[in-house]
Design a protein around this motif. Structure first.
Motif, PDB file in Angstrom:
ATOM      1  N   ASP A 103       8.928 112.886   8.117  1.00 34.10           N
ATOM      2  CA  ASP A 103       9.093 111.838   7.103  1.00 34.10           C
ATOM      3  C   ASP A 103       9.466 112.436   5.752  1.00 34.10           C
ATOM      4  O   ASP A 103      10.355 111.931   5.064  1.00 34.10           O
ATOM      5  CB  ASP A 103       7.811 111.015   6.963  1.00 34.10           C
ATOM      6  CG  ASP A 103       7.549 110.110   8.147  1.00 34.10           C
ATOM      7  OD1 ASP A 103       8.486 109.867   8.957  1.00 34.10           O
ATOM      8  OD2 ASP A 103       6.393 109.646   8.286  1.00 34.10           O
ATOM      9  N   HIS A 107      12.783 111.859   3.397  1.00 37.19           N
ATOM     10  CA  HIS A 107      12.691 111.530   1.968  1.00 37.19           C
ATOM     11  C   HIS A 107      13.470 112.564   1.149  1.00 37.19           C
ATOM     12  O   HIS A 107      14.199 112.214   0.216  1.00 37.19           O
ATOM     13  CB  HIS A 107      11.228 111.526   1.490  1.00 37.19           C
ATOM     14  CG  HIS A 107      10.516 110.240   1.673  1.00 37.19           C
ATOM     15  ND1 HIS A 107       9.657 110.032   2.707  1.00 37.19           N
ATOM     16  CD2 HIS A 107      10.522 109.103   0.946  1.00 37.19           C
ATOM     17  CE1 HIS A 107       9.156 108.814   2.617  1.00 37.19           C
ATOM     18  NE2 HIS A 107       9.668 108.228   1.553  1.00 37.19           N
ATOM     19  N   ARG A 110      17.261 112.219   0.844  1.00 32.36           N
ATOM     20  CA  ARG A 110      17.715 111.210  -0.130  1.00 32.36           C
ATOM     21  C   ARG A 110      17.520 111.694  -1.573  1.00 32.36           C
ATOM     22  O   ARG A 110      18.378 111.482  -2.425  1.00 32.36           O
ATOM     23  CB  ARG A 110      16.999 109.896   0.124  1.00 32.36           C
ATOM     24  CG  ARG A 110      17.419 109.328   1.511  1.00 32.36           C
ATOM     25  CD  ARG A 110      16.815 107.998   1.834  1.00 32.36           C
ATOM     26  NE  ARG A 110      17.144 107.006   0.839  1.00 32.36           N
ATOM     27  CZ  ARG A 110      16.323 106.022   0.494  1.00 32.36           C
ATOM     28  NH1 ARG A 110      15.138 105.913   1.037  1.00 32.36           N
ATOM     29  NH2 ARG A 110      16.686 105.150  -0.420  1.00 32.36           N
ATOM     30  N   LEU A 130      12.392 106.093  -5.058  1.00 33.64           N
ATOM     31  CA  LEU A 130      12.644 107.133  -4.072  1.00 33.64           C
ATOM     32  C   LEU A 130      11.881 108.412  -4.423  1.00 33.64           C
ATOM     33  O   LEU A 130      11.199 108.996  -3.583  1.00 33.64           O
ATOM     34  CB  LEU A 130      14.139 107.419  -3.986  1.00 33.64           C
ATOM     35  CG  LEU A 130      14.574 108.518  -3.052  1.00 33.64           C
ATOM     36  CD1 LEU A 130      14.232 108.161  -1.616  1.00 33.64           C
ATOM     37  CD2 LEU A 130      16.061 108.755  -3.200  1.00 33.64           C
ATOM     38  N   ASP A 133       8.078 107.860  -4.101  1.00 29.03           N
ATOM     39  CA  ASP A 133       7.649 107.853  -2.700  1.00 29.03           C
ATOM     40  C   ASP A 133       7.611 109.270  -2.132  1.00 29.03           C
ATOM     41  O   ASP A 133       6.699 109.620  -1.376  1.00 29.03           O
ATOM     42  CB  ASP A 133       8.578 106.977  -1.857  1.00 29.03           C
ATOM     43  CG  ASP A 133       8.424 105.500  -2.169  1.00 29.03           C
ATOM     44  OD1 ASP A 133       7.457 105.119  -2.862  1.00 29.03           O
ATOM     45  OD2 ASP A 133       9.299 104.722  -1.718  1.00 29.03           O
ATOM     46  N   PHE A 134       8.610 110.068  -2.472  1.00 26.73           N
ATOM     47  CA  PHE A 134       8.661 111.459  -2.025  1.00 26.73           C
ATOM     48  C   PHE A 134       7.440 112.219  -2.542  1.00 26.73           C
ATOM     49  O   PHE A 134       6.744 112.903  -1.785  1.00 26.73           O
ATOM     50  CB  PHE A 134       9.964 112.107  -2.513  1.00 26.73           C
ATOM     51  CG  PHE A 134      10.118 113.558  -2.175  1.00 26.73           C
ATOM     52  CD1 PHE A 134      10.201 113.986  -0.862  1.00 26.73           C
ATOM     53  CD2 PHE A 134      10.210 114.508  -3.182  1.00 26.73           C
ATOM     54  CE1 PHE A 134      10.365 115.335  -0.544  1.00 26.73           C
ATOM     55  CE2 PHE A 134      10.374 115.852  -2.881  1.00 26.73           C
ATOM     56  CZ  PHE A 134      10.453 116.263  -1.553  1.00 26.73           C
TER      57      PHE A 134
END
Length: 182
Positions: A103, A107, A110, A130, A133-134
């Motif tokens: 996962d 991430h 991106r 983004l 979240d990373f």
């Protein structure tokens, strides 16, 4: 009295993995500061330098760290835990950590695209959600490894297994191994 912390070496592989977690956290903090910087300023030299550093770290050091765990640490922990009451918990933990690695890699792909576009002067900002979240995914993962995996490894791994992990970590980076071959 020592004034400076000496970094953990591969002769202490679990401490070296933990120290790597601290370096990852620093890179994630830089990513957060970079986003704030870009919101207030144009993409300047400082922003490009920060982006290049983050890119370099997650292209070079982070894959080595994941390989240290997936190739050398996880299999040894699972084998050593088989004969203990920790077996089911070890299997569940390692399975979860492997899923998290995949996962985080997705991430990262991106986030990397955004950082590369920034370096190519194609965009002037990074996608906040983004990057957040990373960073959250990595922080949660690191906490799980620090609180569950590394203590488990310290309990179940024999000295020889820890030495093998340390030697493999050094070899992966093209460095001399800390322990003589058995």
């Amino acid at each position: 009295m020592e004034l400076w912390d000496t970094p953990a070496g591969f002769d202490e592989p679990l401490a070296a993995l933990s120290a790597c977690h601290r370096r990852i956290e620093k890179q994630l903090a830089t990513l957060t500061r970079l986003q704030k910087h870009l919101a207030l300023h144009v993409c300047d030299h400082d922003a490009l330098t920060a982006a290049a550093g983050i890119l370099r770290y997650f292209r070079e050091a982070a894959p080595n760290h994941h390989a240290d765990e997936e190739t050398d640490l996880f299999p040894r922990v699972l084998r050593a835990a088989q004969a203990t009451a920790d077996h089911a918990r070890a299997f569940e933990l390692v399975s979860r950590l492997l899923v998290e690695h995949r996962d985080m890699e997705r991430h990262w792909d991106r986030v990397r695209e955004g950082l590369e576009a920034l370096k190519q002067d194609e965009i002037g900002s990074l996608e906040l959600d983004l990057c957040r979240d990373f960073a959250r995914a990595y922080a949660s993962h690191i906490e799980r490894e620090d609180k569950l995996l590394l203590p488990l490894a310290g309990r179940v791994l024999a000295t020889e297994a820890l030495q093998a992990v340390g030697n493999a970590m050094a070899r992966r980076r093209g460095l001399p191994t800390p322990f003589a071959a058995a």
